[in-house]
Design a protein around this motif. Structure first.
Motif, mmCIF file in Angstrom:
data_model
loop_
_atom_site.group_PDB
_atom_site.id
_atom_site.type_symbol
_atom_site.label_atom_id
_atom_site.label_comp_id
_atom_site.label_asym_id
_atom_site.label_seq_id
_atom_site.Cartn_x
_atom_site.Cartn_y
_atom_site.Cartn_z
ATOM 1 N N CYS A 112 0.853 -1.188 0.000
ATOM 2 C CA CYS A 112 0.000 0.000 0.000
ATOM 3 C C CYS A 112 0.891 1.240 0.000
ATOM 4 O O CYS A 112 1.725 1.403 0.893
ATOM 5 C CB CYS A 112 -0.907 0.010 1.231
ATOM 6 N N LEU A 113 0.719 2.094 -0.988
ATOM 7 C CA LEU A 113 1.518 3.311 -1.086
ATOM 8 C C LEU A 113 0.820 4.468 -0.383
ATOM 9 O O LEU A 113 -0.413 4.581 -0.420
ATOM 10 C CB LEU A 113 1.773 3.675 -2.545
ATOM 11 N N LEU A 114 1.622 5.302 0.272
ATOM 12 C CA LEU A 114 1.089 6.478 0.953
ATOM 13 C C LEU A 114 0.871 7.599 -0.056
ATOM 14 O O LEU A 114 1.775 7.932 -0.823
ATOM 15 C CB LEU A 114 2.041 6.942 2.056
ATOM 16 N N ALA A 115 -0.330 8.172 -0.046
ATOM 17 C CA ALA A 115 -0.630 9.314 -0.909
ATOM 18 C C ALA A 115 -0.310 10.628 -0.217
ATOM 19 O O ALA A 115 -0.140 11.656 -0.874
ATOM 20 C CB ALA A 115 -2.105 9.292 -1.328
ATOM 21 N N ASP A 132 -7.563 7.286 4.597
ATOM 22 C CA ASP A 132 -7.613 8.453 3.714
ATOM 23 C C ASP A 132 -6.230 8.808 3.164
ATOM 24 O O ASP A 132 -6.121 9.439 2.108
ATOM 25 C CB ASP A 132 -8.200 9.644 4.466
ATOM 26 N N ALA A 133 -5.178 8.412 3.884
ATOM 27 C CA ALA A 133 -3.812 8.723 3.458
ATOM 28 C C ALA A 133 -3.250 7.691 2.487
ATOM 29 O O ALA A 133 -2.196 7.918 1.885
ATOM 30 C CB ALA A 133 -2.886 8.828 4.671
ATOM 31 N N LEU A 134 -3.933 6.559 2.331
ATOM 32 C CA LEU A 134 -3.435 5.511 1.455
ATOM 33 C C LEU A 134 -3.825 5.776 0.010
ATOM 34 O O LEU A 134 -4.921 6.277 -0.270
ATOM 35 C CB LEU A 134 -3.972 4.142 1.898
ATOM 36 N N GLY A 135 -2.917 5.450 -0.890
ATOM 37 C CA GLY A 135 -3.176 5.633 -2.312
ATOM 38 C C GLY A 135 -3.254 4.306 -3.038
ATOM 39 O O GLY A 135 -4.042 3.426 -2.673
ATOM 40 N N ASN A 136 -2.418 4.132 -4.038
ATOM 41 C CA ASN A 136 -2.462 2.924 -4.867
ATOM 42 C C ASN A 136 -1.965 1.698 -4.111
ATOM 43 O O ASN A 136 -1.175 1.799 -3.173
ATOM 44 C CB ASN A 136 -1.607 3.119 -6.125
ATOM 45 N N VAL A 137 -2.431 0.550 -4.558
ATOM 46 C CA VAL A 137 -1.992 -0.741 -4.028
ATOM 47 C C VAL A 137 -1.301 -1.492 -5.158
ATOM 48 O O VAL A 137 -1.774 -1.493 -6.304
ATOM 49 C CB VAL A 137 -3.177 -1.555 -3.495
ATOM 50 N N GLY A 228 8.353 9.499 17.608
ATOM 51 C CA GLY A 228 8.794 10.655 16.857
ATOM 52 C C GLY A 228 9.064 10.378 15.395
ATOM 53 O O GLY A 228 9.767 11.136 14.726
ATOM 54 N N LEU A 229 8.483 9.288 14.875
ATOM 55 C CA LEU A 229 8.674 8.906 13.481
ATOM 56 C C LEU A 229 7.337 8.940 12.760
ATOM 57 O O LEU A 229 6.275 8.905 13.376
ATOM 58 C CB LEU A 229 9.272 7.496 13.381
ATOM 59 N N GLY A 230 7.387 8.971 11.442
ATOM 60 C CA GLY A 230 6.158 8.991 10.666
ATOM 61 C C GLY A 230 6.328 8.281 9.343
ATOM 62 O O GLY A 230 7.418 7.823 8.990
ATOM 63 N N LEU A 231 5.240 8.210 8.600
ATOM 64 C CA LEU A 231 5.269 7.696 7.237
ATOM 65 C C LEU A 231 5.145 8.875 6.284
ATOM 66 O O LEU A 231 4.535 9.898 6.621
ATOM 67 C CB LEU A 231 4.124 6.707 7.006
ATOM 68 N N HIS A 232 5.704 8.704 5.091
ATOM 69 C CA HIS A 232 5.760 9.815 4.140
ATOM 70 C C HIS A 232 5.136 9.420 2.808
ATOM 71 O O HIS A 232 5.189 8.248 2.404
ATOM 72 C CB HIS A 232 7.211 10.253 3.929
ATOM 73 N N ALA A 233 4.561 10.388 2.127
ATOM 74 C CA ALA A 233 3.968 10.151 0.818
ATOM 75 C C ALA A 233 4.994 9.499 -0.095
ATOM 76 O O ALA A 233 6.155 9.907 -0.147
ATOM 77 C CB ALA A 233 3.480 11.467 0.223
#
Length: 270
Positions: A112-115, A132-137, A228-233
């Motif tokens: 799953c890619l982050l949009a 809502d933050a997920l884009g293409n699979v 203190g970490l996150g996921l990025h588009a």
């Protein structure tokens, strides 16, 4: 009365984590297999294992292009970055040959890619916000390998420090979701097939270990958030194999079927 003695031990932890990470980084860069970490450098718990894992990324200087995760069983922690340097796109994948091995060990997964970004913050993320933050699979294969010579004999924190057997990721064709569907609607079960020219097709009853890709991603986002970490588009997240570990031969054109979701063509070159 023990506090003064404990403080120096705590101060030494980052130094020991740096030393442990250097050994694992050297194994990655050289393509060699390391023996078990010296006893004084071994992570004693999950937090120390994850801290060494983060140090490995810092010392490599590689960007995390993806993450692997799963809902963690008791006493375990399933979270590890997959670096851009070992993410492959396209039908050909050149890999580093390992002595005595003629096959690539891989797991069929959905990526799953982050949009959009999901940055660290104080408030927890809910399912709707993550979805809502997920884009293409995309169809995907997680490539497996260890930097340890004998990983089967190690503790889980030691495996966590090394990235939980991740050796790379193949991101294949995009899944064409039906109109209005989201990653939450992806099937939890489908047939996984392996086709090789001149051989019979082998099929497996595929099943997602957590039944859905969404719950593990929500867990991962919140696990990273409090650190203190996150996921990025643009990053991808994989959440578990639908058919365990496949032994895929090198030097042959292969077709990995993911039920009605599509087919991933792959040709591994040493």
């Amino acid at each position: 009365m023990n506090t003064p003695a404990a403080a120096p031990a705590l101060e030494r932890l980052p130094v020991l984590e740096d030393q442990a990470a250097r050994l694992l980084v050297a194994a990655r860069r050289q393509g060699s297999l390391a023996e078990r970490l010296p006893i004084e450098l071994r992570p004693a718990n999950l937090d120390e294992g994850f801290a060494i894992q983060r140090k490995v990324g810092d010392q490599l200087g590689w960007q995390a292009g993806a993450w692997k995760c799963a809902l963690p069983p008791a006493g375990k922690l399933i979270a590890a970055p997959i670096y851009d340097a070992v993410i492959h796109r396209g039908a050909q994948c050149r890999i580093r040959a390992v002595r005595g091995q003629s096959c690539v060990r891989a797991e069929p997964e959905l990526a799953c890619l982050l949009a959009r970004d999901l940055p660290p913050r104080s408030a927890a993320y809910g399912e709707a916000e993550v979805l809502d933050a997920l884009g293409n699979v995309h169809l995907a294969l997680e490539l497996l390998g260890s930097r340890y010579a004998h990983p089967e004999s190690l503790t889980f924190p030691e495996l966590l420090a090394d990235g939980l057997f991740n050796a790379g990721l193949v991101i294949g064709p995009r899944v064409q979701l039906r109109e209005g569907a989201t990653p939450a609607d992806l099937p939890g079960e489908f047939t996984v097939s392996l086709t090789r020219a001149g051989h019979d097709t082998v099929s497996f009853a595929g099943r997602h270990p957590d039944r859905s890709v969404l719950a593990p991603i929500v867990w991962l986002v919140n696990f990273l958030r409090v650190r203190g970490l996150g996921l990025h588009a643009g990053q991808a997240v994989i959440t578990g194999s639908y058919a365990g570990v496949l032994e895929l031969p090198t030097g042959s054109e292969l077709q990995i079927g993911f039920g009605d979701l599509g087919t991933l063509p792959i040709h591994f070159l040493s």
